[in-house]
Design a protein around this motif. Structure first.
Motif, PDB file in Angstrom:
ATOM      1  N   ASN A  99       0.682  -1.122   0.085  1.00 34.56           N
ATOM      2  CA  ASN A  99      -0.057   0.058   0.034  1.00 34.56           C
ATOM      3  C   ASN A  99       0.839   1.266  -0.145  1.00 34.56           C
ATOM      4  OD1 ASN A  99      -2.095  -1.522   0.087  1.00 34.56           O
ATOM      5  ND2 ASN A  99      -2.606  -1.331   2.295  1.00 34.56           N
ATOM      6  N   ASP A 100       0.481   2.297  -0.925  1.00 35.90           N
ATOM      7  CA  ASP A 100       1.270   3.565  -0.656  1.00 35.90           C
ATOM      8  C   ASP A 100       0.851   4.285   0.115  1.00 35.90           C
ATOM      9  OD1 ASP A 100       2.666   5.625  -1.744  1.00 35.90           O
ATOM     10  OD2 ASP A 100       1.332   6.234  -3.179  1.00 35.90           O
ATOM     11  N   SER A 101       1.955   4.971   1.075  1.00 30.58           N
ATOM     12  CA  SER A 101       1.592   5.357   2.570  1.00 30.58           C
ATOM     13  C   SER A 101       0.697   6.794   2.214  1.00 30.58           C
ATOM     14  CB  SER A 101       2.823   5.788   3.230  1.00 30.58           C
ATOM     15  OG  SER A 101       3.675   6.446   2.226  1.00 30.58           O
ATOM     16  N   LEU A 102       1.212   7.529   1.060  1.00 28.66           N
ATOM     17  CA  LEU A 102       0.278   8.784   0.565  1.00 28.66           C
ATOM     18  C   LEU A 102      -1.115   8.586   0.256  1.00 28.66           C
ATOM     19  CD1 LEU A 102       3.304  10.992  -1.038  1.00 28.66           C
ATOM     20  CD2 LEU A 102       2.206  11.120   1.291  1.00 28.66           C
ATOM     21  N   LEU A 103      -1.334   7.607  -0.500  1.00 27.63           N
ATOM     22  CA  LEU A 103      -2.317   7.286  -1.023  1.00 27.63           C
ATOM     23  C   LEU A 103      -3.723   6.741   0.116  1.00 27.63           C
ATOM     24  CD1 LEU A 103      -4.147   7.130  -3.737  1.00 27.63           C
ATOM     25  CD2 LEU A 103      -3.364   4.902  -3.756  1.00 27.63           C
ATOM     26  N   TYR A 104      -3.059   6.115   1.109  1.00 31.64           N
ATOM     27  CA  TYR A 104      -3.957   5.835   2.131  1.00 31.64           C
ATOM     28  C   TYR A 104      -3.672   6.268   3.612  1.00 31.64           C
ATOM     29  CZ  TYR A 104      -4.961   1.799  -1.109  1.00 31.64           C
ATOM     30  OH  TYR A 104      -5.392   1.204  -2.123  1.00 31.64           O
ATOM     31  N   SER A 105      -3.277   7.727   3.358  1.00 32.25           N
ATOM     32  CA  SER A 105      -2.874   8.149   4.579  1.00 32.25           C
ATOM     33  C   SER A 105      -4.343   8.881   5.313  1.00 32.25           C
ATOM     34  CB  SER A 105      -2.029   9.590   4.201  1.00 32.25           C
ATOM     35  OG  SER A 105      -2.839  10.527   3.733  1.00 32.25           O
ATOM     36  N   LYS A 106      -4.085   9.074   6.532  1.00 33.57           N
ATOM     37  CA  LYS A 106      -5.309   9.531   7.741  1.00 33.57           C
ATOM     38  C   LYS A 106      -5.300  10.925   7.653  1.00 33.57           C
ATOM     39  CE  LYS A 106      -6.289   5.072   8.361  1.00 33.57           C
ATOM     40  NZ  LYS A 106      -7.553   4.519   7.608  1.00 33.57           N
ATOM     41  N   ALA A 107      -4.701  11.657   6.930  1.00 39.44           N
ATOM     42  CA  ALA A 107      -4.399  13.107   7.140  1.00 39.44           C
ATOM     43  C   ALA A 107      -5.999  13.661   6.740  1.00 39.44           C
ATOM     44  CB  ALA A 107      -3.206  13.637   6.341  1.00 39.44           C
ATOM     45  N   LYS A 108      -6.269  15.033   7.384  1.00 40.05           N
ATOM     46  CA  LYS A 108      -7.470  15.643   7.187  1.00 40.05           C
ATOM     47  C   LYS A 108      -7.135  16.654   6.285  1.00 40.05           C
ATOM     48  CE  LYS A 108     -11.314  18.135   9.360  1.00 40.05           C
ATOM     49  NZ  LYS A 108     -11.536  18.265  10.745  1.00 40.05           N
ATOM     50  N   VAL A 109      -7.774  16.595   5.047  1.00 39.08           N
ATOM     51  CA  VAL A 109      -7.495  17.609   4.035  1.00 39.08           C
ATOM     52  C   VAL A 109      -8.659  18.736   4.047  1.00 39.08           C
ATOM     53  CG1 VAL A 109      -7.100  18.036   1.567  1.00 39.08           C
ATOM     54  CG2 VAL A 109      -6.422  15.964   2.518  1.00 39.08           C
ATOM     55  N   ASP A 110      -8.097  20.012   4.091  1.00 36.26           N
ATOM     56  CA  ASP A 110      -9.310  21.113   3.809  1.00 36.26           C
ATOM     57  C   ASP A 110      -9.802  21.367   2.703  1.00 36.26           C
ATOM     58  OD1 ASP A 110      -9.232  21.277   6.618  1.00 36.26           O
ATOM     59  OD2 ASP A 110      -7.601  22.804   6.843  1.00 36.26           O
TER      60      ASP A 110
END
Length: 96
Positions: free
Chosen positions: A85-96
């Motif tokens: 899994n790609d870490s950036l594709l499946y990240s849990k970061a909240k995007v505004d």
């Protein structure tokens, strides 16, 4: 170190080979042409070919080699790709 029984066999073989080579030499020598047989073909083979044919051949040759190399290395890259899994594709970061 050769036995006396082997010497007559060797002498007979050498004589046979000698007579055979003499016969072949006499036969080939009698039918050998005075001038080279391919004299007119050699001159024709050394004539200049047309430039567009050479240019098209070079274009097709190097384009084919380049495309084949690109396909080969592209497939090689795809097979060596990481399947995790790609870490950036499946990240849990909240995007505004």
């Amino acid at each position: 170190v050769l036995s006396t029984a082997v010497l007559p066999e060797m002498l007979r073989s050498c004589l046979f080979i000698g007579f055979f080579l003499a016969f072949v030499n006499a036969h080939v020598g009698s039918s050998w042409p005075e001038q080279p047989v391919a004299h007119y073909r050699a001159h024709r083979a050394l004539t200049e070919t047309e430039a567009p044919d050479i240019a098209m051949y070079q274009i097709l040759l190097w384009s084919s080699i380049g495309i084949a190399a690109s396909v080969f290395f592209g497939v090689l890259t795809m097979f060596n790709m990481d399947v995790g899994n790609d870490s950036l594709l499946y990240s849990k970061a909240k995007v505004d």
